[in-house]
Design a protein around this motif. Sequence first.
Motif, short mmCIF file in Angstrom:
data_model
loop_
_atom_site.label_atom_id
_atom_site.label_comp_id
_atom_site.label_asym_id
_atom_site.label_seq_id
_atom_site.Cartn_x
_atom_site.Cartn_y
_atom_site.Cartn_z
N ILE B 125 0.83 -1.22 -0.02
CA ILE B 125 -0.02 0.02 -0.10
C ILE B 125 0.93 1.24 0.02
O ILE B 125 0.41 2.26 -0.74
N GLY B 126 2.13 1.14 0.79
CA GLY B 126 2.83 2.37 0.76
C GLY B 126 3.48 2.88 -0.43
O GLY B 126 3.46 4.07 -0.87
N THR B 127 4.07 1.41 -1.00
CA THR B 127 5.01 1.95 -2.20
C THR B 127 3.99 2.45 -3.53
O THR B 127 4.37 3.22 -4.26
N VAL B 128 2.78 1.84 -3.41
CA VAL B 128 1.91 2.02 -4.68
C VAL B 128 1.33 3.54 -4.31
O VAL B 128 1.33 4.35 -5.31
N ALA B 129 1.17 3.79 -2.99
CA ALA B 129 0.65 5.39 -2.78
C ALA B 129 1.51 6.12 -3.27
O ALA B 129 1.49 7.41 -4.08
N GLY B 130 2.86 6.08 -2.73
CA GLY B 130 4.08 6.84 -2.80
C GLY B 130 4.31 7.05 -4.49
O GLY B 130 4.64 8.07 -4.78
N PHE B 131 4.32 5.85 -5.04
CA PHE B 131 5.01 5.64 -6.22
C PHE B 131 3.96 6.46 -7.43
O PHE B 131 4.05 7.19 -8.35
N ALA B 132 2.52 6.08 -7.11
CA ALA B 132 1.51 6.62 -7.92
C ALA B 132 1.00 8.09 -7.88
O ALA B 132 0.86 8.77 -8.74
N GLY B 133 1.17 8.49 -6.55
CA GLY B 133 0.80 9.99 -6.28
C GLY B 133 -0.58 9.81 -6.54
O GLY B 133 -1.33 9.21 -7.01
N GLY B 134 -1.07 11.25 -6.47
CA GLY B 134 -2.32 11.78 -7.06
C GLY B 134 -3.37 11.25 -6.19
O GLY B 134 -3.36 11.10 -5.09
N TRP B 135 -4.63 10.95 -7.00
CA TRP B 135 -5.68 10.56 -6.26
C TRP B 135 -5.43 9.29 -5.48
O TRP B 135 -6.17 8.77 -4.20
N VAL B 136 -4.75 8.07 -6.22
CA VAL B 136 -4.28 6.80 -5.61
C VAL B 136 -3.80 7.18 -4.18
O VAL B 136 -4.44 6.48 -3.12
N ASP B 137 -2.49 8.02 -4.28
CA ASP B 137 -2.17 8.34 -2.78
C ASP B 137 -2.96 8.66 -1.95
O ASP B 137 -3.04 8.26 -0.46
N GLN B 138 -4.09 9.66 -2.37
CA GLN B 138 -4.97 10.34 -1.35
C GLN B 138 -5.80 9.15 -0.79
O GLN B 138 -5.95 8.92 0.65
N VAL B 139 -6.24 8.55 -1.53
CA VAL B 139 -7.11 7.26 -1.02
C VAL B 139 -6.33 6.30 0.00
O VAL B 139 -7.15 6.17 1.07
N LEU B 140 -5.38 5.82 -0.59
CA LEU B 140 -4.66 4.83 0.30
C LEU B 140 -4.14 5.41 1.50
O LEU B 140 -4.28 4.77 2.54
N MET B 141 -3.87 6.71 1.58
CA MET B 141 -3.25 7.35 2.60
C MET B 141 -4.55 7.53 3.73
O MET B 141 -4.27 7.59 5.08
#
Lengths: 250, 307
Positions: B125-141
């Motif tokens: 979850i952390g690497t996907v959020a950090g790497f994808a950025g944008g709304w993916v990051d927002q939702v996961l975080m």
Amino acid sequence: MLNVENLDVWFGFPPDRVDAVKQVSFTVAQGESFGLVGESGSGKSTILRAIAGLIDSWSGRVDVAGQAVHGSHRDRAFYKTVQMVFQDPYASLHPRHSVDAVLHEALKLQGMDNIDRRINQLLDDVGLGRGFRFRYPHQLSGGQRQRVAIARALAGNPRLLLLDEPTSALDVSVQAEILNLLTDLRREHGLTYVMVSHDLAVVGHMCDRLAVMQHGQIVEVMEVDALRRGAGQQDYTRHLIRASAGYERA
Amino acid sequence: MSDTSSKPQSRRDWLLTDAPLTRHQARLGAFYQGWLTFRANKLAMLGLIILILLIGMAIFAPWLAPQSPFAQNLAGRLQPPSPEHWLGTDALGRDIMSRLIYGSRITLFIVGTVALIAPVIGLFIGTVAGFAGGWVDQVLMRITDIFLAFPKLILALAFVAALGPGIGNAVLALALTGWPPYARLARAETLTIRNADFIAAARLQGAGRMRLLIRHIWPLCISSLIVRVALDMAGIILSAAGLGFLGLGAQPPMPEWGAMISDGRIYILDFWWVAAMPGLAIFIVSLAFNLLGDGLRDVLDPKGAKQ
């Protein structure tokens, strides 16, 4: 080989938008070595990054080998044609990947066969012995790392190399070695270079033509002979040449 | 100093050479270098030895334990430590040492399973959020924030209450509530490396996002996660013991250490050893994991590394 027309690059959104590159146009012929010079922050590296697709906030027209590119998406043919060597060899190698792993991955991604033989070939090409093949970056000096980075860039037999201050992080004697290596490689492989540097001496040594940049715009495009004579047509160019000469005498 | 010339190349030199000849040798060499760093830390070695002993204890429990952990002897209940029962007996006359030895299996099961599940979820979850950025990051975080906003043990309690008490569900609850800190850590690491030149260089070779994530970003996040997990192990043991203590983890007559403390609670003033012995075991193992984590940080943390 490379044609850039009215390139604008910006960062951020209004009101904080910064225009890093403004209306830049230049053409680099096949086999030519083209220099981009200017002081820090003049947008030279940004141009390379936009061409390579590492920045997507740009507009204008960029043709590489006759193909227009868009945004930050690049196709496989582009990666096979264009490669980049970065400024800081300490940041451009993965700290946990050995030289072997770096080159192996690059060759595999470029769809090469005979990977084992090619790795040795690449190491020979950049003047690293085979003894370096299984070392990790922390076991290499700055110059050796930059050679690995160059070998990685050469893995897919590219035709255009984007060189982003490839020697500025190295000390002077190593600089000369890397510059000579780049000169030799260009002759052997018939490469086209676009080289960014703030060092006029380096550009004078490496390039055929150069563009002088200031505040994100090209001030002047000149032949390297004119640079050596110190004959810039614009005030800023003459100022830059004088400053560089004064620095060397000091 | 005197007999170094007898052999042209010792095994040590072969491992530590600057110019390894094969991939295998380079990998072993890097591993050996890490081992040398680790070995220099005496306390970390102590932690490692304790943990090896714990694992040995769990494997050879039937041979090591003097009695069955379930054998009751109501005539000999609450006996103090003696040559017959080294650590005394509990309220049902069961040998506490045997129960501790068998309990090490449960402890290792809990720690191993949680340590396998939580960091993997967090890493992903952390690497996907950090790497994808944008709304993916927002939702996961934001999901991570929601999990972090609950006290961990309370959330685990809620999970166990919903799933039913038992050691398996306790482990699952701990794993499902334990991942957010790892996700945070992995995201922070990812943010520092996602714009690095070596990522750009790999992208220019045509590396896809999955390859960048798995081959380039994960290896740099994993080491700090391993350190963090080793340091968190103590907390995991204590949380599992806490669930056991509250009666929501291991069920009687399982010799789970936390449940054993819970059993000893009512006798704590008159028969201190019933609660103290499992408490001591938890303390020693937690300490060992902390020492190990400290040593691993010396080896793995790239910031502390002296190249």
